[in-house]
Write a protein that holds these residues in place. Structure first.
Motif: not given
Length: 176
Positions: A39-41, A44-59, A128-133
């Motif tokens: 929601r925050e990302e 705010g247009g951030g990239a720490a999303l699991p489908w964009v940058d999984a490492e940043a998201f997980a950290r 929007l927060e869960r786009p994976h299948d």
């Protein structure tokens, strides 16, 4: 006895609905770190999303889950976590190959009984927060089942029943 209980499992399996039912019964709940981060990302247009940058998201998820744990220590009674530290550490290990799961999973223990929502295609929905299948959600469930068992937790698979009965199942299993 540890009063911090994890509800984990398949995305879209009814975890958040179950946590809301437990909150209505007067128990403290901690919202899933991943949902809050997404929601925050997105806002705010951030990239720490699991489908964009999984490492940043997980950290971020690991850091948030550790902060949640500190917050929970100030709460009275049973505290139910929608996912949490083990899930975040598993995601970080998956994204980076780093050996973070065992150290974090052993240093920060939760109640010995963990509840997992199984894959339930009849209630699974994307948003929007869960786009994976659904297949990705099923694979995530299998990973988490293995992780919690490897860390020595007693895993209870939640039955596919209505939310009130599920909440009753959890409370009965914990003898609350």
């Amino acid at each position: 006895m540890n009063r911090f209980v994890v509800i984990s499992g398949c995305s879209g399996g009814g975890k958040s609905t179950l946590l809301a039912a437990l909150a209505q019964r007067g128990h403290a709940v901690i919202e899933e770190p991943g949902r809050r981060i997404v929601r925050e990302e997105l806002a705010g247009g951030g990239a720490a999303l699991p489908w964009v940058d999984a490492e940043a998201f997980a950290r971020r998820a690991v850091a948030m889950a550790l902060a949640d744990r500190t917050t929970a220590e100030g709460l009275d009674g049973w505290v139910f976590f929608d996912r949490g530290l083990v899930d975040a550490a598993a995601a970080l290990a998956q994204a980076t190959g780093e050996a973070v799961l065992e150290p974090l999973g052993r240093a920060y223990r939760f109640h010995e009984r963990v509840f997992l929502t199984p894959p339930w295609p009849e209630i699974y929905v994307n948003d929007l927060e869960r786009p994976h299948d659904f297949e990705a959600a099923r694979a995530e469930y299998e990973r988490l089942l293995e992780v919690y068992e490897r860390l020595g937790y007693a895993v209870s698979i939640l039955p596919k029943i209505d939310v009130a009965a599920r909440a009753g199942f959890v409370l009965e299993a914990l003898e609350i």
